[in-house]
Design a protein around this motif. Sequence first.
Motif, PDB file in Angstrom:
ATOM      1  N   GLN A 199       6.793  67.374 -31.982  1.00  0.00           N
ATOM      2  CA  GLN A 199       7.848  66.645 -31.243  1.00  0.00           C
ATOM      3  C   GLN A 199       8.713  65.830 -32.185  1.00  0.00           C
ATOM      4  OE1 GLN A 199       6.010  64.563 -28.004  1.00  0.00           O
ATOM      5  NE2 GLN A 199       6.090  66.423 -26.761  1.00  0.00           N
ATOM      6  N   GLU A 200       8.062  65.221 -33.163  1.00  0.00           N
ATOM      7  CA  GLU A 200       8.826  64.428 -34.148  1.00  0.00           C
ATOM      8  C   GLU A 200       9.811  65.301 -34.918  1.00  0.00           C
ATOM      9  OE1 GLU A 200       6.209  62.292 -36.811  1.00  0.00           O
ATOM     10  OE2 GLU A 200       5.285  61.302 -35.077  1.00  0.00           O
ATOM     11  N   THR A 220      11.290  68.016 -33.714  1.00  0.00           N
ATOM     12  CA  THR A 220      12.334  68.575 -32.853  1.00  0.00           C
ATOM     13  C   THR A 220      13.560  67.666 -32.885  1.00  0.00           C
ATOM     14  OG1 THR A 220      10.565  69.331 -31.440  1.00  0.00           O
ATOM     15  CG2 THR A 220      12.798  69.486 -30.527  1.00  0.00           C
ATOM     16  N   PRO A 221      14.730  68.220 -33.265  1.00  0.00           N
ATOM     17  CA  PRO A 221      15.912  67.356 -33.314  1.00  0.00           C
ATOM     18  C   PRO A 221      16.271  66.852 -31.924  1.00  0.00           C
ATOM     19  CG  PRO A 221      16.489  69.658 -33.757  1.00  0.00           C
ATOM     20  CD  PRO A 221      15.007  69.601 -33.614  1.00  0.00           C
ATOM     21  N   VAL A 222      16.631  65.577 -31.834  1.00  0.00           N
ATOM     22  CA  VAL A 222      16.992  64.991 -30.535  1.00  0.00           C
ATOM     23  C   VAL A 222      18.422  65.407 -30.207  1.00  0.00           C
ATOM     24  CG1 VAL A 222      17.213  62.834 -29.236  1.00  0.00           C
ATOM     25  CG2 VAL A 222      15.471  63.055 -31.032  1.00  0.00           C
ATOM     26  N   PRO A 268      21.629  64.827 -28.164  1.00  0.00           N
ATOM     27  CA  PRO A 268      22.157  63.724 -27.344  1.00  0.00           C
ATOM     28  C   PRO A 268      22.534  64.201 -25.953  1.00  0.00           C
ATOM     29  CG  PRO A 268      23.635  64.263 -29.186  1.00  0.00           C
ATOM     30  CD  PRO A 268      22.468  65.167 -29.295  1.00  0.00           C
ATOM     31  N   ARG A 269      22.132  63.412 -24.939  1.00  0.00           N
ATOM     32  CA  ARG A 269      22.478  63.798 -23.558  1.00  0.00           C
ATOM     33  C   ARG A 269      23.966  63.550 -23.342  1.00  0.00           C
ATOM     34  NH1 ARG A 269      18.357  60.813 -19.784  1.00  0.00           N
ATOM     35  NH2 ARG A 269      19.524  61.907 -18.196  1.00  0.00           N
TER      36      ARG A 269
END
Length: 209
Positions: A194-195, A197-199, A201-202
């Motif tokens: 999870q760390e 995985t690129p976030v 942006p919503r």
Amino acid sequence: MFIEPRVGNGREAPHRGWIEVVAGSMFSGKTEELIRRLNRAKIARQRVEIFKPSLDTRYHEHDVVSHNATSIRSTPVQLPEEMLLLASGCDVVGIDEAQFFDASLVDVCNQLANQGTRVIVAGLDMDYTGKPFGPMPALMAVAEFVTKVNAVCVCCGEVAAYSFRIAASEAQVLLGETDSYEARCRPCFQAGMQEKTPVVPRPTARQER
Ligand SMILES: Nc1ncnc2c1ncn2[C@@H]1O[C@H](COP(=O)(O)OP(=O)(O)O)[C@@H](O)[C@H]1O
Ligand SMILES: Cc1cn([C@H]2C[C@H](O)[C@@H](COP(=O)(O)O)O2)c(=O)[nH]c1=O
Ligand SMILES: [Zn+2]
């Protein structure tokens, strides 16, 4: 601990050929277990041949070497088919790092076992993403005996079935040891993935319109 199977039932000619698979994550003791079984076969004066993929030159060109520095002489091969010729007349064939061979390894192991050879295969069951690796799942399906071994999670000390990659590469094949991989349990592996995985942006309310 794996107890070597007895052959025959006393009423018919014993059949000797079968496939054993030792599968698990990195640092789980696959190579140590392979070496242990092969050394016992040697003590029993059986003719033993050991193979590894020629691309695996991490520790030694000709030896299969564990993370604990136990080792045994082996022959590097490029293709599984090479083992058929090289292993003729052998009682026992050992194969390390089986995940790096192509699917033809399954046929080759079956052929060897059908002609009476005891075949012991060690390899990674999953790659660094947690997906089945190379011919390992098919080998586990056709094997008479499957031993799954686990490492110790370097984050929390629990049972580790995953090989977490700390190096940046996304190639499936990346040779390495503690410089590039960590043995991790399921929760610690998931947390690490999870760390990575690129976030994304919503979208804002304005962008959605
Ligand atoms: N996280 C770990 N968990 C268990 N053993 C480890 C770990 N890190 C290093 N080791 C060492 O690795 C040895 C197993 O090495 P090896 O048989 O080469 O494993 P594998 O072939 O599965 O990668 C253990 O006996 C131990 O000394
Ligand atoms: C998880 C994973 C591993 N590898 C490489 C790293 C090592 O060179 C070997 C595994 O050796 P071990 O004896 O099981 O410790 O495989 C890789 O290329 N890709 C992966 O996803
Ligand atoms: Zn853990």
